[in-house]
Motif scaffolding. Structure first.
Motif, PDB file in Angstrom:
ATOM      1  N   ARG A   1       0.850  -1.198   0.000  1.00  0.00           N
ATOM      2  CA  ARG A   1       0.000   0.000   0.000  1.00  0.00           C
ATOM      3  C   ARG A   1       0.878   1.237   0.000  1.00  0.00           C
ATOM      4  O   ARG A   1       1.812   1.346   0.806  1.00  0.00           O
ATOM      5  CB  ARG A   1      -0.899  -0.010   1.240  1.00  0.00           C
ATOM      6  N   ARG A   2       0.594   2.157  -0.912  1.00  0.00           N
ATOM      7  CA  ARG A   2       1.242   3.465  -0.854  1.00  0.00           C
ATOM      8  C   ARG A   2       0.337   4.408  -0.084  1.00  0.00           C
ATOM      9  O   ARG A   2      -0.850   4.539  -0.370  1.00  0.00           O
ATOM     10  CB  ARG A   2       1.526   4.021  -2.244  1.00  0.00           C
ATOM     11  N   HIS A   3       0.917   5.105   0.865  1.00  0.00           N
ATOM     12  CA  HIS A   3       0.128   5.992   1.714  1.00  0.00           C
ATOM     13  C   HIS A   3      -0.041   7.349   1.052  1.00  0.00           C
ATOM     14  O   HIS A   3       0.827   7.808   0.300  1.00  0.00           O
ATOM     15  CB  HIS A   3       0.803   6.126   3.076  1.00  0.00           C
ATOM     16  N   PRO A   4      -1.180   8.006   1.317  1.00  0.00           N
ATOM     17  CA  PRO A   4      -1.432   9.306   0.696  1.00  0.00           C
ATOM     18  C   PRO A   4      -0.364  10.313   1.073  1.00  0.00           C
ATOM     19  O   PRO A   4       0.230  10.261   2.142  1.00  0.00           O
ATOM     20  CB  PRO A   4      -2.799   9.702   1.277  1.00  0.00           C
ATOM     21  N   GLY A   5      -0.163  11.237   0.183  1.00  0.00           N
ATOM     22  CA  GLY A   5       0.818  12.287   0.421  1.00  0.00           C
ATOM     23  C   GLY A   5       1.501  12.644  -0.869  1.00  0.00           C
ATOM     24  O   GLY A   5       1.969  11.766  -1.597  1.00  0.00           O
ATOM     25  N   ALA A   6       1.544  13.920  -1.156  1.00  0.00           N
ATOM     26  CA  ALA A   6       2.130  14.387  -2.415  1.00  0.00           C
ATOM     27  C   ALA A   6       3.629  14.541  -2.244  1.00  0.00           C
ATOM     28  O   ALA A   6       4.151  15.650  -2.113  1.00  0.00           O
ATOM     29  CB  ALA A   6       1.481  15.696  -2.846  1.00  0.00           C
ATOM     30  N   ALA A   7       4.324  13.412  -2.187  1.00  0.00           N
ATOM     31  CA  ALA A   7       5.772  13.463  -2.026  1.00  0.00           C
ATOM     32  C   ALA A   7       6.420  14.080  -3.252  1.00  0.00           C
ATOM     33  O   ALA A   7       6.016  13.829  -4.389  1.00  0.00           O
ATOM     34  CB  ALA A   7       6.320  12.059  -1.801  1.00  0.00           C
ATOM     35  N   ALA A   8       7.400  14.909  -3.022  1.00  0.00           N
ATOM     36  CA  ALA A   8       8.101  15.557  -4.122  1.00  0.00           C
ATOM     37  C   ALA A   8       8.862  14.524  -4.937  1.00  0.00           C
ATOM     38  O   ALA A   8       9.213  13.442  -4.451  1.00  0.00           O
ATOM     39  CB  ALA A   8       9.062  16.612  -3.570  1.00  0.00           C
ATOM     40  N   ALA A   9       9.117  14.859  -6.181  1.00  0.00           N
ATOM     41  CA  ALA A   9       9.888  13.966  -7.037  1.00  0.00           C
ATOM     42  C   ALA A   9      11.255  13.712  -6.410  1.00  0.00           C
ATOM     43  O   ALA A   9      11.915  14.630  -5.945  1.00  0.00           O
ATOM     44  CB  ALA A   9      10.043  14.583  -8.420  1.00  0.00           C
ATOM     45  N   GLY A  10      11.636  12.434  -6.395  1.00  0.00           N
ATOM     46  CA  GLY A  10      12.912  12.081  -5.805  1.00  0.00           C
ATOM     47  C   GLY A  10      12.902  11.982  -4.293  1.00  0.00           C
ATOM     48  O   GLY A  10      13.969  11.818  -3.684  1.00  0.00           O
ATOM     49  N   ALA A  11      11.717  12.080  -3.668  1.00  0.00           N
ATOM     50  CA  ALA A  11      11.648  11.971  -2.209  1.00  0.00           C
ATOM     51  C   ALA A  11      12.083  10.577  -1.774  1.00  0.00           C
ATOM     52  O   ALA A  11      11.828   9.591  -2.470  1.00  0.00           O
ATOM     53  CB  ALA A  11      10.221  12.242  -1.730  1.00  0.00           C
ATOM     54  N   PRO A  12      12.750  10.445  -0.640  1.00  0.00           N
ATOM     55  CA  PRO A  12      13.176   9.126  -0.164  1.00  0.00           C
ATOM     56  C   PRO A  12      11.977   8.208   0.051  1.00  0.00           C
ATOM     57  O   PRO A  12      10.922   8.638   0.520  1.00  0.00           O
ATOM     58  CB  PRO A  12      13.874   9.426   1.165  1.00  0.00           C
ATOM     59  N   ARG A  13      12.156   6.943  -0.288  1.00  0.00           N
ATOM     60  CA  ARG A  13      11.105   5.946  -0.108  1.00  0.00           C
ATOM     61  C   ARG A  13      11.337   5.187   1.189  1.00  0.00           C
ATOM     62  O   ARG A  13      12.442   4.747   1.466  1.00  0.00           O
ATOM     63  CB  ARG A  13      11.061   4.970  -1.281  1.00  0.00           C
ATOM     64  N   ILE A  14      10.254   5.000   1.946  1.00  0.00           N
ATOM     65  CA  ILE A  14      10.309   4.281   3.218  1.00  0.00           C
ATOM     66  C   ILE A  14       9.283   3.160   3.166  1.00  0.00           C
ATOM     67  O   ILE A  14       8.130   3.381   2.778  1.00  0.00           O
ATOM     68  CB  ILE A  14      10.026   5.212   4.407  1.00  0.00           C
ATOM     69  N   LEU A  15       9.684   1.960   3.552  1.00  0.00           N
ATOM     70  CA  LEU A  15       8.789   0.808   3.595  1.00  0.00           C
ATOM     71  C   LEU A  15       8.636   0.359   5.040  1.00  0.00           C
ATOM     72  O   LEU A  15       9.634   0.113   5.733  1.00  0.00           O
ATOM     73  CB  LEU A  15       9.346  -0.333   2.745  1.00  0.00           C
ATOM     74  N   PHE A  16       7.386   0.221   5.498  1.00  0.00           N
ATOM     75  CA  PHE A  16       7.076  -0.225   6.852  1.00  0.00           C
ATOM     76  C   PHE A  16       6.596  -1.673   6.825  1.00  0.00           C
ATOM     77  O   PHE A  16       5.753  -2.040   5.994  1.00  0.00           O
ATOM     78  CB  PHE A  16       5.985   0.661   7.465  1.00  0.00           C
TER      79      PHE A  16
END
Length: 276
Positions: free
Chosen positions: A13-28
């Motif tokens: 599942r990807r959580h809502p939020g308009a992450a900027a391009a190139g934002a770090p990806r975090i997996l829980f």
């Protein structure tokens, strides 16, 4: 592409939020008989500075029937990592999933393949030597297993059910996990002295709870001491679920760690001079 069915072994599942391009990806990653909903407040606090994903794994509450009959659990965490589009900068894992993740990283080249730059290990199970396991350890984790599960029910329910109902629910969850699921969990624990922790050289944040009956804070202390680059935080008011018991403190520790490992180092300016 059609989304995976809820009964699929791994559901991302990807959580809502308009992450900027190139934002770090975090997996829980959630723990045994848990759910990714345990991270909701943590994810909300992270804001739009990160691209946040969470995985529902086969050992989730009422998850995939018979998962415990699979001896090697690491391919499912590997599938979760592979399902995130692009590098996974940071993996945050709770409880048993911390141990599955550590085994995957110890056995494979997952760091390089998935671009993992840092780890957050919350309430991990760990003992550094085989001699630390005795019959009393087995007795605790077998006979009191339902008490450990009860703490998870309390965390997920937000304290909205009575202690008597929590016990009944914990006993039902224990029956669903069954002997095979318990063996998978305890076998992971027994193998922790074999982990080649020296290979895990990325920055790590290890978080424990001072009142954890499942993984007493000595587990987190020992694991942090065995990792080459680890910070240890033991939250004084927490049990097995620091992200629920002390969300403000947990989230502050997580944000501070992420800021330190994901912020690019400053570029040093050099001045060229010419001699005359």
């Amino acid at each position: 592409m059609r989304p995976p069915a809820p009964s699929a072994p791994v559901v991302l599942r990807r959580h809502p939020g308009a992450a900027a391009a190139g934002a770090p990806r975090i997996l829980f990653l959630h723990g045994l008989a848990g759910s990714d909903t345990v991270w909701e407040e943590t994810v909300r606090q992270l804001g739009a500075a990160h691209e946040v994903w969470s995985a529902q794994l086969p050992w989730r509450g009422q998850g995939v029937e018979g998962w415990g009959r699979t001896a090697n659990l690491t391919p499912w965490v590997e599938e979760a990592l592979a399902s995130v589009p692009g590098p996974v900068d940071v993996v945050v894992a709770h409880s048993m999933s911390s141990n599955v993740l550590l085994e995957l990283l110890d056995r494979t080249d997952a760091f390089d393949r998935f671009g993992i730059r840092a780890l957050v290990l919350v309430s991990p199970f760990y003992r550094g030597t085989a001699e630390e396991f005795d019959w009393a350890t087995i007795t605790h984790y077998l006979n009191d297993f339902h008490l450990i599960l009860q703490e998870g029910i309390r965390a997920h329910s937000g304290g909205r059910v009575s202690a008597e109902t929590e016990i009944l629910m914990a006993q039902r969850v224990r029956e669903w996990i069954g002997p095979y699921g318990w063996i998978r969990f305890f076998d992971l624990f027994l193998r922790t002295p074999e982990l080649r922790t020296a290979r895990i050289t990325v920055p790590c944040l290890v978080v424990g709870g001072a009142h954890d009956i499942a993984t007493p804070s000595q587990h987190a202390i020992a694991l942090a001491g065995a990792l080459p680059d680890a910070r240890l935080r033991v939250l004084g008011g927490s049990g097995h679920f620091p992200m629920v018991d002390e969300p403000a403190d947990f989230n502050a520790e997580l944000r501070e760690f992420l800021d330190s490992v994901l912020t690019p180092p400053p570029v040093l300016q050099t001045t060229l001079t010419t001699e005359t």
